[in-house]
Design an enzyme around this catalytic site. Structure first.
Site, short mmCIF file in Angstrom:
data_model
loop_
_atom_site.label_atom_id
_atom_site.label_comp_id
_atom_site.label_asym_id
_atom_site.label_seq_id
_atom_site.Cartn_x
_atom_site.Cartn_y
_atom_site.Cartn_z
N ASP A 118 0.76 5.00 0.75
CA ASP A 118 -0.24 5.96 1.90
C ASP A 118 -0.96 7.47 1.10
O ASP A 118 -0.62 7.49 -0.61
CB ASP A 118 0.17 7.41 3.24
CG ASP A 118 0.65 5.93 4.33
OD1 ASP A 118 -0.59 4.67 4.81
OD2 ASP A 118 1.46 6.16 5.11
N ARG A 133 0.62 -1.42 0.19
CA ARG A 133 0.38 0.20 -0.10
C ARG A 133 1.03 1.09 -0.19
O ARG A 133 1.98 1.59 0.49
CB ARG A 133 -0.71 0.04 1.07
CG ARG A 133 -1.82 -1.40 1.77
CD ARG A 133 -2.28 -1.28 2.70
NE ARG A 133 -3.08 -1.95 3.05
CZ ARG A 133 -3.76 -2.61 4.22
NH1 ARG A 133 -3.31 -2.01 5.35
NH2 ARG A 133 -3.99 -4.43 4.51
N ARG A 178 9.99 7.45 5.32
CA ARG A 178 9.85 8.82 5.60
C ARG A 178 10.35 8.97 6.81
O ARG A 178 11.12 9.85 6.82
CB ARG A 178 8.32 8.72 5.64
CG ARG A 178 7.78 9.32 4.18
CD ARG A 178 5.98 8.93 4.35
NE ARG A 178 5.37 9.93 5.48
CZ ARG A 178 3.79 10.19 5.84
NH1 ARG A 178 3.49 9.10 5.07
NH2 ARG A 178 3.67 10.71 6.71
N TYR A 215 12.98 3.24 -2.91
CA TYR A 215 12.17 4.27 -2.82
C TYR A 215 12.97 6.03 -3.58
O TYR A 215 14.24 5.60 -3.17
CB TYR A 215 11.83 4.63 -1.63
CG TYR A 215 10.12 3.60 -1.83
CD1 TYR A 215 9.37 3.73 -1.52
CD2 TYR A 215 10.61 2.96 -0.63
CE1 TYR A 215 7.49 3.50 -1.03
CE2 TYR A 215 9.65 1.78 -0.11
CZ TYR A 215 7.94 1.99 -0.42
OH TYR A 215 6.73 1.26 -0.74
#
Lengths: 243, 243
Positions: free
Chosen positions: B52, B50, B197, B110
């Site tokens: 966000d 998933r 993050r 990422y």
């Protein structure tokens, strides 16, 4: 009266261009409104040049004269507090009375983004030109060198311009490819109406082999119809103005 | 039934994230709706993970099983014709029946974009984290090396995750600065909830000298409170999933 120089970034997507239109403020009018909000003075700002609807800026320059005694370097953030999120003032300072954003400019740098992929990009869609076709990037880089130096770029000018002297000098051009993005940067002493967009369209047509002549021959022809298409506005950025 | 693998790009700005919510389709539901429109089949697609709300993707992967005999490689463009402009399918192919986007994943990459300037950016505002403060970029690069290899990243996980095994291996991390943009890319065998993050937030806090310990000491502490803040979702891109 103080003469204030500002550097401006904007995303041109939602604007009719730099200049005010009867139905819309444009970038210029939006900034003039913000100046009025912080100083209560109705000023006219002068840009280094107009940008068309959809064109972006990373370093547009403008100047204006005000009475207000707000410290020059604080004007940027004071205006940013009033401006919409798609316009930002990234520098403000006081300059000599005779400084003129347009007439004093010595060099301009434009950037153009091409997104080269069979598929459209959700990330870069508003800030790049989507070219679906395969491009011969090496050939584009090689041919681009013909732009360097002083040439009569009359063929690279859209109709409707009243400019008489169509000789311009290109100081530098670079093409750089990373993943699906091609970044073209071009520096010169000045640019004719739509000149950067026609240069990019011509390079794309050369990269697709739709134009089979050399770019040198295209320039020499001085003919709009020998050049390529006009690449769309939303891939173009006014990057820097030097004085 | 054929098992179809698709690669997806999206701009997460207008979505509640990958997953469907009672009030919103999410990226997943939006693609399932498009599949229904082209095949008349109600399928459930499985993503590699998933993302966000607000997070973007350059290479999210999902798979689904269909009866339709539409050629596998044509599914991408057929879906693109039905999807909104902020989602694009950039590859589609048939894979083995046992291929599972999540369980078969071997490596994820990422990307995180930081816009480092005293002024906000009209161009990058929706796809980068605006850090106003001066950052010691060299120090951030130096410290980032401590992330490489296998570590217990329990401190770099947001609460609310039920994951038991918090050991992950980071294969590579790179930081690259061009003008006002810092691009961070990080590759690993898997990531905990909000791990990228929190890594970025910790690197920013180290670059601002708000965290004075070394990153090695921060990792060893295994404590969320020793790490930095959670950098915002809208700077994060799922770049690539390897199988």
């Amino acid at each position: 009266m103080r003469n204030i120089k500002i550097e401006i970034q904007y995303n041109g997507k939602n604007y009719c261009g730099w200049q005010k239109q009867p139905s819309s403020l444009g970038i210029q009018g939006t900034i003039e409104k913000a100046i009025y909000e912080i100083t209560n003075e109705k000023v006219k700002i002068t840009g280094s040049g107009r940008t068309d609807a959809g064109v972006h800026a990373l370093g547009q320059v403008a100047n204006f004269k005000i009475e207000s005694n707000i410290p020059s370097e604080k004007i940027a953030n004071a205006l940013n507090a009033k401006l919409p999120k798609d316009i930002a003032i990234v520098n403000s300072c006081q300059v000599d009375d005779d400084f003129h954003s347009r007439y004093s400019a010595k060099k301009k740098t434009y950037r153009y983004l091409i997104y080269n992929s069979p598929y459209r990009s959700p990330i870069y869609k508003d800030i790049s030109y989507h070219v679906k076709y395969e491009l011969d990037f090496e050939k584009m880089c090689q041919e681009a060198k013909s732009l360097l130096g002083e040439h009569d770029f009359v063929g690279f000018m859209s109709s409707g311009s009243s400019v008489k002297d169509t000789v311009r000098e290109i100081y530098d051009i670079s093409l750089c490819k990373k993943e699906d993005l091609i970044v073209i940067e071009i520096e010169g002493n000045g640019f004719l109406y739509n000149m950067v967009r026609i240069i990019v369209g011509t390079l794309v047509d050369i990269g697709r082999n739709r134009i089979k002549e050399s770019l040198e021959a295209v320039i020499s022809s001085k003919s709009r119809s020998s050049c390529g298409h006009t690449a769309p506005a939303h891939g173009l950025f006014l990057k820097k103005v030097d004085y």
